[in-house]
Design an enzyme around this catalytic site. Structure first.
Site, PDB file in Angstrom:
ATOM      1  N   ARG A 180       0.855  -1.191   0.000  1.00  0.00           N
ATOM      2  CA  ARG A 180       0.000   0.000   0.000  1.00  0.00           C
ATOM      3  C   ARG A 180       0.887   1.235   0.000  1.00  0.00           C
ATOM      4  O   ARG A 180       1.636   1.484   0.943  1.00  0.00           O
ATOM      5  CB  ARG A 180      -0.943   0.023   1.206  1.00  0.00           C
ATOM      6  N   ASP A 461      -4.080   3.672  14.190  1.00  0.00           N
ATOM      7  CA  ASP A 461      -3.231   4.231  13.148  1.00  0.00           C
ATOM      8  C   ASP A 461      -3.769   5.585  12.745  1.00  0.00           C
ATOM      9  O   ASP A 461      -4.599   6.182  13.440  1.00  0.00           O
ATOM     10  CB  ASP A 461      -3.101   3.271  11.966  1.00  0.00           C
TER      11      ASP A 461
END
Length: 554
Positions: A180, A461
């Site tokens: 990613r 996150d």
């Protein structure tokens, strides 16, 4: 000379030295950098930047135009100009690529060497190696992350830390690797082209693709990517053009690259068909990026008091706007023959408390049961310890490699369904303090170069920090009344912020960065200034831009 090598020579620019004029490195150079960021790789990055950066910047500006319309009170709807794409039943996305047919459990995490080994040794089907939300983009993190994936692909990632050895398993086929990259909004200031920083997306994608695409194909897989934070089908079109140029550049057949798009913005939710269509020969499906989706929902409607949401804990996957989003994503993906991936289980197993651990596992079990019954083809976990319970649920209820055949023709989702804010719940001081702790905890770690932080046995996150930040801003902006009758105002918000920051500072390790995090966070929680992303706000704090090294000298 192999066919691939011959193709490279035919397709690459003739004058590489000329291409490298104006290309410079501003990060530390060492053996790792030289292994990953060669002169040829730098040429490729420069080609990508010059071909696509202006379009990228224009698309980012387009986001602000959409925001301006929403701020006026205009509502989102399905696009009339792309109605023909949505209503055409004939087109399909690409069939699953090698290693992507069965994706029932995907583990996600940063790209440090320990995580890479542990993730690939997990009992999962794929590993999403994250240069984005789970990584703080220091130069060392980005370069070492690329190096770790380079070595892992070639089976050379084993290492020793203290007395403990980390080795890849040899008793089974390892999970398929998916990288990613950073979102279109982020830049990489340590690599400039013509005096301008390269897009973080193009830097992460370009290095991973250039160094590994052929090796991945040789080993029976391919260059696969997760594409984050897109807000329109035009941004997907940009990615598709990047893919086509890149494959042509090294002489690789188009369609070898596959991209799974995270539908984690409210604007993208209205363009799912169009996004798959733009990437169709390269599409590996869509994913429900649940936390970023809530963040985007609040961010885009932050000026509208009708979209105020209660405490984060009340905004579950079963509330109307989240349920509609999930159902539409599954129906859209399966109609187009591609995977519909579920969301993250961020829980961390409780090794210290058996009873609490059983509760954690039951929460994960119920979440994954909801997903597999809805029709998802796979799901995310943040910790290897969640793999057994997740596999138990998916193996029982999805004995096939995927369930793309579950068409969900019973689903009919309207624009009003996607915008339904009938979310039961209250706004409490406890919810405010939890949001502050999550935001401060994540930002403090990020400022130290750590991209994901365990807080209260959850892996937090950037996405969850953004939800916390945006809720605080929204509540203050609209002066909401709390459950206990208090009013959320600027002075009140800052008072609690400093209380929480002081508490975390006292309890934290020496040299922590909670006070620095609080100074930044204070600009974002009063209902006044609002940066598009926390990561952009903080980025300069973790850059270490050094002298200028011309790429031609690599």
């Amino acid at each position: 000379m192999s066919i691939s090598q011959a193709n490279r020579q035919l397709n690459r620019p003739v004058n590489t030295e000329q291409i490298l004029e104006g290309v410079a490195l501003h990060g530390a150079l060492n053996d790792q950098t030289n292994k990953i960021l060669s002169k040829d790789a730098s040429v490729f990055l420069a080609v990508l930047h010059r071909a696509f950066n202006e379009r990228r910047k224009n698309l980012l500006q387009r986001r602000q135009q959409v925001q301006a319309e929403l701020d006026k009170g205009n509502q989102l709807d399905f696009l009339p100009e792309t109605k023909h794409v949505r209503e055409n039943d004939a087109w399909r996305g690409a069939p699953p690529a090698p290693g992507l047919t069965d994706r029932r459990i995907e583990i996600t995490g940063p790209t440090d060497r320990k995580m890479v080994v542990n993730a690939l040794n997990s009992d999962v089907w794929t590993y999403m190696a994250d240069f984005e939300d789970a990584s703080a983009p220091t130069w060392d993190n980005m370069i070492n992350g690329q190096l770790n994936l380079y070595d892992a692909i070639r089976g050379q990632v084993d290492f020793k830390q203290g007395e403990k050895e980390y080795k890849l398993r040899t008793d089974r086929v390892l999970p398929t690797l998916i990288a990613r990259s950073r979102g279109w909004h982020l830049v990489e200031k340590h690599f400039t082209v013509d005096g301008e920083p390269i897009s973080g997306s193009l830097f992460d994608f370009g290095l991973y693709f250039f160094n590994n695409a052929e090796e991945l194909v040789r080993r029976g897989r391919g260059p696969y990517f997760y594409l984050p934070k897109m807000e329109s089908y035009l941004e997907a079109r940009l990615w598709n053009d990047v893919f086509c140029l890149s494959q042509d550049y090294i002489g690789m057949p188009r369609g070898t690259i596959r991209g799974t798009v995270l539908i984690e913005t409210i604007t993208a939710a209205f363009q799912m068909d169009e996004i798959i269509y733009e990437l169709r020969d390269h599409s590996a499906g869509l994913n429900c990026g649940r936390w970023d989706y809530i963040f985007s929902f609040i961010k885009r409607f932050r000026q509208n008091s009708n979209f105020v949401l209660p405490d984060r804990a009340s905004v579950t996957m079963t509330v109307p706007f989240m349920d509609a989003y999930v159902r539409l994503l599954i129906k859209t993906c399966h109609r187009r023959g591609v995977h519909a991936m579920g969301g993250m289980a961020a829980q961390i197993p409780r090794k210290d408390d058996k009873e609490e651990n059983e509760k954690v596992m039951d929460m994960v079990r119920q979440d994954k049961l909801r997903e597999v019954r809805a029709g998802h083809d796979g799901t995310w976990i943040a910790h290897p310890g969640l793999a057994p319970v997740t596999a138990e649920v998916f193996n029982k209820h999805m004995p096939t490699p995927n369930q793309i055949f579950v068409r969900r023709e019973d689903v009919h989702v309207t624009a009003n369904d996607l915008l339904n804010t009938n979310v039961p719940g209250k706004i409490t001081e406890d919810g405010i303090r939890k949001n502050l702790n999550i935001g401060l905890g994540y930002m403090e770690g990020w400022l130290r170069g750590v991209g994901c932080v365990p807080i209260n046995y959850l892996m937090e996150d950037a996405a969850t920090a953004e939800v916390s930040r945006s809720q605080l801003w929204q509540w203050c902006r609209h002066g909401v009344q709390l459950e206990d009758g208090k009013k959320m105002e600027k002075d009140f918000a800052l008072k609690i912020l400093h209380e929480q920051a002081d508490k975390l500072d006292r309890e934290g390790a020496k040299g922590n960065k909670y006070q620095l995090a609080a100074r930044y966070f204070a600009t974002q929680v009063t209902g006044e200034d609002y940066d598009e992303f926390l990561t952009s706000l903080l980025y300069d704090e973790i850059t270490n831009v050094s002298g200028k090294t011309p790429a031609a000298k690599l």
